[in-house]
Design an enzyme around this catalytic site. Structure first.
Site, PDB file in Angstrom:
ATOM      1  N   GLY A  21       0.855  -1.190   0.000  1.00  0.00           N
ATOM      2  CA  GLY A  21       0.000   0.000   0.000  1.00  0.00           C
ATOM      3  C   GLY A  21       0.886   1.234   0.000  1.00  0.00           C
ATOM      4  O   GLY A  21       0.547   2.286   0.531  1.00  0.00           O
ATOM      5  N   GLY A  31       1.335   5.089   3.144  1.00  0.00           N
ATOM      6  CA  GLY A  31       2.449   4.302   2.625  1.00  0.00           C
ATOM      7  C   GLY A  31       3.634   5.149   2.195  1.00  0.00           C
ATOM      8  O   GLY A  31       4.785   4.820   2.489  1.00  0.00           O
ATOM      9  N   ILE A  34      -2.091  -1.998   9.398  1.00  0.00           N
ATOM     10  CA  ILE A  34      -2.451  -0.591   9.589  1.00  0.00           C
ATOM     11  C   ILE A  34      -3.845  -0.340   9.012  1.00  0.00           C
ATOM     12  O   ILE A  34      -4.574   0.553   9.448  1.00  0.00           O
ATOM     13  CB  ILE A  34      -1.403   0.304   8.873  1.00  0.00           C
ATOM     14  CG1 ILE A  34      -0.013   0.083   9.476  1.00  0.00           C
ATOM     15  CG2 ILE A  34      -1.796   1.778   8.920  1.00  0.00           C
ATOM     16  CD1 ILE A  34       1.121   0.429   8.531  1.00  0.00           C
ATOM     17  N   HIS A  68      -8.682  -0.240  18.323  1.00  0.00           N
ATOM     18  CA  HIS A  68      -8.217   0.919  17.542  1.00  0.00           C
ATOM     19  C   HIS A  68      -9.375   1.625  16.851  1.00  0.00           C
ATOM     20  O   HIS A  68      -9.270   2.042  15.715  1.00  0.00           O
ATOM     21  CB  HIS A  68      -7.148   0.472  16.533  1.00  0.00           C
ATOM     22  CG  HIS A  68      -6.548   1.585  15.729  1.00  0.00           C
ATOM     23  ND1 HIS A  68      -5.898   2.657  16.308  1.00  0.00           N
ATOM     24  CD2 HIS A  68      -6.504   1.804  14.393  1.00  0.00           C
ATOM     25  CE1 HIS A  68      -5.489   3.483  15.355  1.00  0.00           C
ATOM     26  NE2 HIS A  68      -5.840   2.982  14.178  1.00  0.00           N
ATOM     27  N   MET A  85      -0.118   8.983  10.908  1.00  0.00           N
ATOM     28  CA  MET A  85      -0.175   7.517  10.864  1.00  0.00           C
ATOM     29  C   MET A  85       1.117   6.956  10.289  1.00  0.00           C
ATOM     30  O   MET A  85       1.609   5.917  10.736  1.00  0.00           O
ATOM     31  CB  MET A  85      -1.383   7.056  10.038  1.00  0.00           C
ATOM     32  CG  MET A  85      -1.586   5.542  10.016  1.00  0.00           C
ATOM     33  SD  MET A  85      -1.917   4.797  11.625  1.00  0.00           S
ATOM     34  CE  MET A  85      -0.530   3.665  11.743  1.00  0.00           C
TER      35      MET A  85
END
Length: 312
Positions: free
Chosen positions: A7, A13, A117, A177, A227
């Protein structure tokens, strides 16, 4: 040490790949994969950064070339949240993407540590576990849901509120999460105390921080840069532990002893084989204990959804 990012052409990514190219130990290999044809170009772009990390990019339907020999695989592939969506709205698209990629991991690098993720993490990790189990290669010490973003947000917000240096604050976050399943253990931060109201408001802000970003980006995406930073922190910790560094502790969402739910985020001592020890969540405040009890039904349903996706 070889790290693969699946990704890699997306917002998370690319940010993750940039950080890894800069921060992986010298002599590491970084391989980037995405279905998007731009991916080899992302790798060429990053290859111009003068660090001793070899980088290659792969695109198309087949992730196998990127996965060959990987020690760590980080999966950020999938669609992002838009305003009005919650993480569970992503399930229909992202479940299939994670299933497909993990099937390829099971064939190509079954012994790799895998960090998921792709949202909804509460569910996609269960999907990954069931796929690996069906392939006969599941090791619960090597599959992680990356919840590090909840930790770095907690560190930032606590430091802001209490006038501390963000680098000196480390908040354990347990549970899952998304939404109410995210539980920062504010009572366990040394030298910092909160009123009940502060704890309740801060917990809510941490739980809703993803939505804060989605709304602020006004339809232009979700949290990608923070992230990316969170995933890089987790990936680099894993690499250090795999290389034999002692005392590496991170919170992540893993299969444990099932005391709370089959998968649960808690502090982990990492080692040469992934999880070395699942550490106790310690003593909770009354507010935290109540929040924990109240979230478990939601968390268990999220997990069930992932198991059913593979087994039904």
């Amino acid at each position: 040490m070889k790290v693969a990012v699946l990704g890699a052409a997306g917002g998370i990514g690319q940010a993750l790949a940039l950080l890894l190219k800069n921060q992986l130990p010298s002599g590491s290999e970084l391989s980037l994969y995405d279905i998007a044809p731009v991916t080899p170009g992302v790798a060429v772009d990053l290859s111009h950064i003068p660090t001793a990390v070899k980088i290659k990019g792969f695109s198309g339907e087949d992730a196998t070339p990127a996965l060959e020999g990987a020690d760590v695989v980080l999966i950020s592939a999938g669609v992002a949240r838009k305003p009005g969506m919650d993480r569970s709205d992503l399930f229909n698209v992202n479940a299939g993407i994670v299933k497909n990629l993990v099937q390829q991991i099971a064939k190509t690098c079954p012994k790799a540590c895998v960090g998921i993720i792709t949202n909804p993490v509460n569910t996609t990790v269960a999907i990954a576990a069931e796929v690996l189990k069906k392939a006969g290669v599941y090791d619960k010490n090597k599959l992680f849901g990356v919840t590090t973003l909840d930790i770095i947000r907690s560190n930032t917000f606590v430091a802001e509120l209490k006038g501390k240096r963000p680098t000196e604050v480390e908040v354990p976050v347990i549970g899952g999460h998304s939404g109410v399943t995210i539980l920062p253990l504010l009572s366990q931060i040394p030298g910092v105390s909160f009123t009940e109201q502060e704890a309740a408001e801060l917990t809510k802000r941490i739980q809703n921080a993803g939505t804060e970003v989605v709304e602020a980006k006004a339809g232009g995406g979700s949290a990608t840069l923070s992230m990316g930073q969170a995933a890089a922190r987790f990936g680099l910790s894993l690499v250090r532990a795999l290389q034999g560094e002692k005392g590496v502790v991170e919170c992540a969402y893993v299969e444990g002893d099932g005391q709370y739910a089959r998968f649960f985020s808690q502090p982990l001592l990492l080692g040469k084989n992934g999880v070395e020890e699942r550490k106790s969540i310690g003593t909770l405040s009354a507010f935290e204990q109540h929040s924990l009890d109240a979230m478990l039904d939601t968390l268990k349903k999220d997990i069930q959804l992932g198991e059913d996706f593979i087994n039904k």
